[in-house]
Design a protein around this motif. Structure first.
Motif, short mmCIF file in Angstrom:
data_model
loop_
_atom_site.label_atom_id
_atom_site.label_comp_id
_atom_site.label_asym_id
_atom_site.label_seq_id
_atom_site.Cartn_x
_atom_site.Cartn_y
_atom_site.Cartn_z
N ALA A 1 44.37 34.78 -3.25
CA ALA A 1 44.30 33.33 -3.27
C ALA A 1 45.44 32.74 -4.05
CB ALA A 1 42.96 32.88 -3.88
N GLU A 47 43.93 26.91 -3.16
CA GLU A 47 45.04 26.39 -3.96
C GLU A 47 44.52 25.71 -5.22
OE1 GLU A 47 47.10 23.90 -1.24
OE2 GLU A 47 48.23 25.55 -0.31
N GLN A 51 46.37 35.54 3.91
CA GLN A 51 44.92 35.51 4.05
C GLN A 51 44.50 34.58 5.18
OE1 GLN A 51 42.88 34.05 0.66
NE2 GLN A 51 40.96 35.04 1.18
N ILE A 52 45.14 33.45 5.28
CA ILE A 52 44.79 32.50 6.35
C ILE A 52 45.06 33.12 7.70
CG2 ILE A 52 45.30 30.25 7.34
CD1 ILE A 52 43.73 30.22 4.73
N LYS A 111 42.04 26.85 2.66
CA LYS A 111 43.35 26.92 2.01
C LYS A 111 43.45 25.94 0.85
CE LYS A 111 48.31 26.54 2.95
NZ LYS A 111 49.32 26.31 3.98
N SER A 112 42.98 24.72 1.06
CA SER A 112 43.02 23.71 0.00
C SER A 112 42.17 24.14 -1.20
CB SER A 112 42.52 22.37 0.55
OG SER A 112 42.45 21.39 -0.46
N THR A 131 48.45 33.31 0.02
CA THR A 131 47.49 32.50 0.75
C THR A 131 47.77 32.51 2.23
OG1 THR A 131 47.29 31.09 -1.19
CG2 THR A 131 46.46 30.22 0.90
N LYS A 132 49.05 32.49 2.60
CA LYS A 132 49.38 32.46 4.03
C LYS A 132 48.88 33.72 4.73
CE LYS A 132 53.45 29.52 3.56
NZ LYS A 132 54.89 29.41 3.77
#
Length: 591
Positions: A501, A562, A508-509, A558-559, A505-506
């Motif tokens: 995280a 972050e 994981q998404i 994602k938000s 992050t990218k």
């Protein structure tokens, strides 16, 4: 009980009548030792320290309370076991070094020059010996008893700590210190280690309030430690530092402790990784040189700890990685058995790093292949090769949970977290791809090529991730016990996901987008209501409508990740500042 180790033998100080002695135990010896052992005798008082030559695994030096340092050579046919009617044959020294007026507390070979030995004594001096000639050539004078000493990688400089609470960095052949600065302020012993080929040294000691501390120093400007002292805990045992240049990790083993904690050095600070935990306190700890580790098991470090003066326990630190080839990122070239210079050349002023060996040759079962001493610079270009070693010991200690660095756990290193989450994510993606493939085989609907092409494009970025299905596990193994995992897959995947995280992050998404092809089950129902081209258009419309909520959910996730990452980072910085403030206040109270 003090001990030292090399790839062939372990030395252990031994209580024996008739003067001081120590024992040498072959490293492959297991189980109960004979009641009578061949001992290395000659001293008239207890042996205080031993050290193996870095260039000859059969050559060992000892220092004693009798004020002398002796050199021994292990016989070629050395064994601990003899026939029933034979008495063990003790080993006598081949060289006696006399010159100190009081006890010799430390002996340490030069890491670059052959046959150069440093000895520290209660007479407040360190003497530098040419052991072939048997005479001291240089003397480093202190104002109090030397508590610890360590050489630089090229053997030209030395750092010492002493009872006067000073840290000294010596230009050895000039016989004077280049820097003398205040060290740890506590009354108990402080220890120091040179950090390989870095221009940094690490110290452990105590504050005035008897808190254990860790310090990082720049040898060019050592007025104060970089970033101040880091408080470790309030345990009373002396903490001994060991540096591993291959993984850029610092190991701390406290006398009387049951744990060995380790840190990764990065960006001029020590990031805590994890710790080995045990209920058995250690009397002494020795770490094996890098050329003696088992690269086939991804072992990055091995320690031997003495417990209750009764047995020696090996502890291996492993990187939990499933691989069938040599892992050059965690095993860069390391120092071999060839010195950089002779004793005469060193005393004449020569500086050089010793040649290194390529561990890949040892992995292949070949003779060690020599590489230039500066080969390390290119081999270590990707800094992430310093992995969090996973130990052959239970539970990886999650105590400092508020700290972002400590919450990583031991398996992957800080910069290898990205690869770890890709490995784990691709493992779960493979399962879903397989189930999707099963659905395709069982479906009678074979047209609609366009949605299938789109789903393949979505899955393509994740497909570039490593397909190795490694499962990070902390392994525990005692003497003669089989390996057994102590952490299961869901916990490791959860921890890796938390780290991802903040770091990838990218990735994981992308892996979470893999379930999109599963919407094919909706498409398969369309022919019952529409036929021909109408069915295809309806399928496209239905696919788009099913993607919209998924994309929206992914954006929310994602938000959220972050925000959580920012919060954890802020909390970590706040805790770090509060810890330093507490240390500062304690220092003021002590004054």
């Amino acid at each position: 009980m003090s001990s030292q180790a090399n790839p062939k033998y372990i030395s252990v100080n031994w209580e024996a009548g008739g003067g001081g002695a120590f024992a040498v135990i072959p490293i492959n010896e297991k189980g109960r030792l004979p009641d009578q052992l061949p001992l290395f005798r000659g001293h008239t008082a207890v042996v205080l320290d031993t050290d193996w030559s870095p260039f000859n695994d059969s050559l060992i030096a000892s220092g004693s309370d009798d004020g002398k340092a002796f050199i021994y050579k292990v016989p070629d046919d050395f064994t601990l076991r003899t026939e029933d009617d034979e008495a063990p044959q003790d080993v006598a020294p081949i060289q006696k070094l006399t010159g100190h007026s009081r006890k010799v507390g430390h002996v340490l070979f030069n890491p670059a020059a052959e046959n150069i030995l440093a000895t520290s004594s209660g007479d407040y001096t360190i003497k530098l010996w040419d052991i072939e000639a048997g005479s001291p050539r240089l003397t480093l004078k202190h104002t109090d008893i030397v508590q610890s000493l360590s050489w630089s990688a090229n053997g030209s400089l030395m750092v010492t700590t002493s009872r006067d609470k000073k840290l000294r960095i010596w230009d050895v052949r000039q016989e004077k210190p280049a820097h003398v600065v205040p060290g740890h302020t506590g009354a108990k012993n402080s220890r120091v280690t040179w950090m390989g080929e870095h221009d940094r040294v690490a110290t452990t000691g105590f504050s005035k309030m008897s808190d254990r501390q860790l310090g990082l120093w720049d040898i060019r400007d050592p007025k104060e430690p970089i970033g101040g002292f880091d408080m470790l805990d309030s345990i009373s045992g002396v903490c001994i530092p060991f540096w591993d240049d291959g993984t850029q990790c610092l190991y701390l083993a406290g006398k009387g402790d049951g744990n060995i904690r380790y840190f990764e050095y990065e960006n001029d600070k020590f990031e805590p990784l994890s710790e080995y935990k045990s209920g058995d306190p250690q009397r002494g700890v020795a770490f094996l040189p890098k050329r003696g580790i088992n690269t086939h098991e991804n072992e990055v470090m091995r320690a031997f700890k003495t417990v209750n003066d009764a047995y020696i326990e090996p502890i291996s630190f492993l990187v939990p990685r499933r691989a069938e080839v040599f892992q050059d990122d965690i095993f860069p070239p390391t120092a071999g058995l060839k010195p950089a210079m002779s004793a005469g050349e060193w005393f004449d002023g020569k500086d050089a790093l010793p040649p290194k060996i390529d561990l890949a040759s040892l992995y292949a079962g070949e003779e060690p292949a020599e590489v230039p001493s500066d080969y390390k610079a290119t081999a270590r270009a990707p800094s992430p090769k310093a992995p969090s070693p996973t130990k052959k010991a239970p539970e990886p200690a999650p105590e400092p949970a508020p700290s972002a660095s400590a919450s990583r756990g031991p398996p992957p290193s800080m910069k290898e977290q990205t690869a770890s989450i890709k490995d784990l994510a691709s493992k779960f993606t493979d399962d879903k791809d397989a189930s999707s493939s099963d659905n395709e085989d069982s479906s009678s609907f074979e047209e609609i090529p366009k949605p299938i092409d789109r789903s393949e494009k979505h899955s393509h970025p994740a497909a570039a991730a490593p397909t190795e299905k490694s499962e990070p596990t902390a392994l525990s193994r005692g003497l003669g016990d089989a390996l057994s995992p102590v952490k299961d897959k869901p916990d490791d995947f959860s921890r890796a996901t938390q780290v991802a995280a903040g770091q990838d992050t990218k990735t994981q998404i992308r892996t979470q987008q893999q379930p999109v092809p599963a919407s094919k089950s909706t498409i398969e129902e369309l022919p019952s209501s529409d036929g021909g081209g109408g069915g295809k258009k309806g399928a496209e419309t239905n696919l788009k409508s099913s993607e919209e909520p998924i994309q929206s959910s992914l954006a929310e996730i994602k938000s959220l990740l972050e925000r959580q990452t920012r919060t954890m980072s802020e909390q970590s910085e706040e805790i770090r500042s509060l810890t330093k403030e507490v240390g500062r206040l304690k220092g003021k109270l002590g004054e």
